[in-house]
Design a protein around this motif. Structure first.
Motif, mmCIF file in Angstrom:
data_model
loop_
_atom_site.group_PDB
_atom_site.id
_atom_site.type_symbol
_atom_site.label_atom_id
_atom_site.label_comp_id
_atom_site.label_asym_id
_atom_site.label_seq_id
_atom_site.Cartn_x
_atom_site.Cartn_y
_atom_site.Cartn_z
ATOM 1 N N ASP A 84 0.844 -1.196 0.000
ATOM 2 C CA ASP A 84 0.000 0.000 0.000
ATOM 3 C C ASP A 84 0.880 1.248 0.000
ATOM 4 O O ASP A 84 1.553 1.540 0.988
ATOM 5 N N PRO A 85 0.886 2.029 -1.086
ATOM 6 C CA PRO A 85 1.716 3.245 -1.152
ATOM 7 C C PRO A 85 1.363 4.277 -0.075
ATOM 8 O O PRO A 85 2.201 5.119 0.265
ATOM 9 N N LEU A 86 0.143 4.207 0.461
ATOM 10 C CA LEU A 86 -0.262 5.163 1.482
ATOM 11 C C LEU A 86 0.259 4.781 2.867
ATOM 12 O O LEU A 86 0.324 5.623 3.769
ATOM 13 N N ILE A 87 0.631 3.528 3.038
ATOM 14 C CA ILE A 87 1.075 3.044 4.349
ATOM 15 C C ILE A 87 2.555 2.669 4.352
ATOM 16 O O ILE A 87 3.298 3.030 5.265
ATOM 17 N N ASP A 88 2.965 1.952 3.330
ATOM 18 C CA ASP A 88 4.275 1.309 3.367
ATOM 19 C C ASP A 88 5.427 2.246 3.028
ATOM 20 O O ASP A 88 5.357 3.052 2.094
ATOM 21 N N VAL A 89 6.479 2.103 3.797
ATOM 22 C CA VAL A 89 7.752 2.792 3.579
ATOM 23 C C VAL A 89 8.837 1.730 3.632
ATOM 24 O O VAL A 89 8.868 0.908 4.552
ATOM 25 N N ALA A 90 9.726 1.732 2.646
ATOM 26 C CA ALA A 90 10.786 0.723 2.578
ATOM 27 C C ALA A 90 12.134 1.330 2.934
ATOM 28 O O ALA A 90 12.440 2.465 2.547
ATOM 29 N N LYS A 149 15.448 9.799 11.521
ATOM 30 C CA LYS A 149 15.216 10.795 10.467
ATOM 31 C C LYS A 149 14.222 10.267 9.441
ATOM 32 O O LYS A 149 13.375 11.014 8.931
ATOM 33 N N VAL A 150 14.332 8.973 9.103
ATOM 34 C CA VAL A 150 13.401 8.364 8.156
ATOM 35 C C VAL A 150 11.977 8.443 8.697
ATOM 36 O O VAL A 150 11.038 8.839 7.991
ATOM 37 N N LYS A 151 11.794 8.068 9.955
ATOM 38 C CA LYS A 151 10.459 8.077 10.572
ATOM 39 C C LYS A 151 9.871 9.480 10.590
ATOM 40 O O LYS A 151 8.671 9.661 10.358
ATOM 41 N N THR A 152 10.728 10.479 10.850
ATOM 42 C CA THR A 152 10.250 11.863 10.936
ATOM 43 C C THR A 152 9.910 12.443 9.570
ATOM 44 O O THR A 152 8.892 13.113 9.388
ATOM 45 N N SER A 153 10.764 12.183 8.581
ATOM 46 C CA SER A 153 10.613 12.833 7.275
ATOM 47 C C SER A 153 9.760 12.057 6.285
ATOM 48 O O SER A 153 9.143 12.646 5.389
ATOM 49 N N ILE A 154 9.721 10.728 6.410
ATOM 50 C CA ILE A 154 8.989 9.911 5.432
ATOM 51 C C ILE A 154 7.836 9.149 6.063
ATOM 52 O O ILE A 154 6.727 9.124 5.546
ATOM 53 N N GLY A 155 8.099 8.518 7.186
ATOM 54 C CA GLY A 155 7.065 7.712 7.838
ATOM 55 C C GLY A 155 7.679 6.469 8.450
ATOM 56 O O GLY A 155 8.863 6.170 8.269
ATOM 57 N N MET A 156 6.857 5.724 9.186
ATOM 58 C CA MET A 156 7.324 4.515 9.847
ATOM 59 C C MET A 156 7.601 3.414 8.824
ATOM 60 O O MET A 156 6.701 2.992 8.095
ATOM 61 N N PRO A 157 8.837 2.935 8.741
ATOM 62 C CA PRO A 157 9.146 1.868 7.783
ATOM 63 C C PRO A 157 8.412 0.566 8.105
ATOM 64 O O PRO A 157 8.368 0.126 9.256
ATOM 65 N N THR A 158 7.840 -0.031 7.081
ATOM 66 C CA THR A 158 7.174 -1.335 7.214
ATOM 67 C C THR A 158 7.896 -2.419 6.411
ATOM 68 O O THR A 158 7.562 -3.589 6.528
ATOM 69 N N ILE A 159 8.853 -2.000 5.599
ATOM 70 C CA ILE A 159 9.630 -2.948 4.796
ATOM 71 C C ILE A 159 11.107 -2.676 5.039
ATOM 72 O O ILE A 159 11.565 -1.540 4.900
#
Length: 351
Positions: A84-90, A149-159
């Motif tokens: 899901d592009p709205l949820i997932d961050v790799a 920094k990833v969590k703050t700027s992009i979102g919580m990684p799920t992958i």
């Protein structure tokens, strides 16, 4: 457009197997010959050819049925997964070059999800939808700071794709202590740092996918790759232990929705392995990084678990552990496994 270090493609056993799977080993086409024999009046009791063709068709279909059943039951017992592009961050470690570069690009462009690359090097080519973070993945503090920094700027990684790696080509007595430690820090301990940092968030979301890029050399260790092969064996053990830790963890009464995937390729056609010669282009062809990256991304999209092994011969390498030493030594000499390293010695910080 991404360009790889691609050599001329020679016909290999993998090409032949691909053709066979689509022709005489296809679960439907295997019955064509038997149908022709029956149409010509052949009798089961009198025709050996008919009996053999029916037995062959039954074996092929049984293999396909068992594979289908395995995939089906795996989907049933695992929570549903849809990228899901709205949820997932790799997060991809070592994503500025080699295999990691292709994985990052395909995930970002084809799957349209946000990708964060952790790498000690700057990217030579930036890719849309990919954000780059300078990070020494062998250092826990650097990993923790970069992932925050990833969590703050992009979102919580799920992958999480633990891909980065370095190698060597010295004999063990010529390997300095600092290089041995560096290889283990990058190839093994980084998996612990990234997984420990991201797993709590995945558990909170009850959603995640952890990919471990190992190597067939984790099963068969050539001479002059002592440290590298040892780290790849550690990667395989790491994947197995984490997989079954997650299977025993439940969130309430629900099975944890975190999947794992192991990748154990043969020699990849990247600069990292320029000092390694393949024993046979026919039986052990080089793995094209973009093709392997497509397989990995497709597995993530479909939520597949288990292992990706390529090329074909890598499916049988784990079986060598149960063979007598004399036979193993003969096979290693025949395949020139321990003479595959060229004389030049290099350490390349990518995979």
């Amino acid at each position: 457009m991404l360009k790889g270090n691609i050599r001329d493609h020679n016909v290999s056993i993998d090409d032949i197997i691909m053709i066979l799977r689509k022709t005489i080993c296809h679960p439907l086409s295997v019955w064509v010959f038997a149908i022709i024999l029956l149409a010509n009046g052949r009798n089961y009791n009198d025709s050996v050819t008919l009996r053999l063709s029916l037995i062959y068709g039954g074996i092929i279909d049984l293999i396909y049925l068992l594979n289908y059943a395995n995939d089906h039951f795996e989907r049933i017992r695992s929570p549903p997964w849809k990228l899901d592009p709205l949820i997932d961050v790799a997060v991809v470690t070592g994503g500025c070059s080699g295999l990691g570069k292709y994985i990052s690009a395909i995930l970002a462009v084809n799957s349209d999800i946000k990708v964060a690359v952790l790498d000690i090097d700057e990217p030579k080519l930036t890719i849309p939808n990919v954000t780059y973070f300078l990070c020494d993945i062998s250092d826990f503090t650097s990993v923790e700071e970069s992932l925050n920094k990833v969590k703050t700027s992009i979102g919580m990684p799920t992958i999480l794709i633990n891909n980065a790696g370095i190698t060597h080509s010295e004999f063990i007595e010529d390997l300095p202590e600092s290089k041995i430690r560096r290889i283990f820090d990058v190839n093994v301990l980084s998996h612990f740092w990234t997984t420990r940092a991201l797993l709590p968030g995945m558990k909170e979301l009850n959603r995640g996918y952890i990919v471990t890029i190992a190597s067939v050399l984790g099963y068969i260790a050539p001479a002059r790759l002592t440290a590298y092969a040892a780290t790849k064996a550690a990667n395989i053990a790491f994947h197995e232990s984490v997989t079954y830790e997650l299977e025993t963890y439940k969130k309430g009464t629900t099975t944890l929705g975190i999947k794992t995937l192991l990748v154990t390729p043969g020699q990849i056609d990247t600069p990292m392995f320029e000092n390694v010669s393949t024993p046979s282009e026919f039986f052990a062809p080089m793995v094209r990084p973009e093709e392997l990256a497509h397989k990995i991304v497709q597995a993530i999209i479909e939520g597949k678990t288990g292992a990706i092994r390529a090329p074909f011969y890598t499916n049988f390498i784990p079986l060598m552990a149960v063979l007598p030493k004399t036979l193993v030594s003969f096979l290693r000499r025949l395949a020139k496994v321990d003479r595959s390293i060229k004389d030049d010695s290099k350490l390349v910080d990518e995979i």
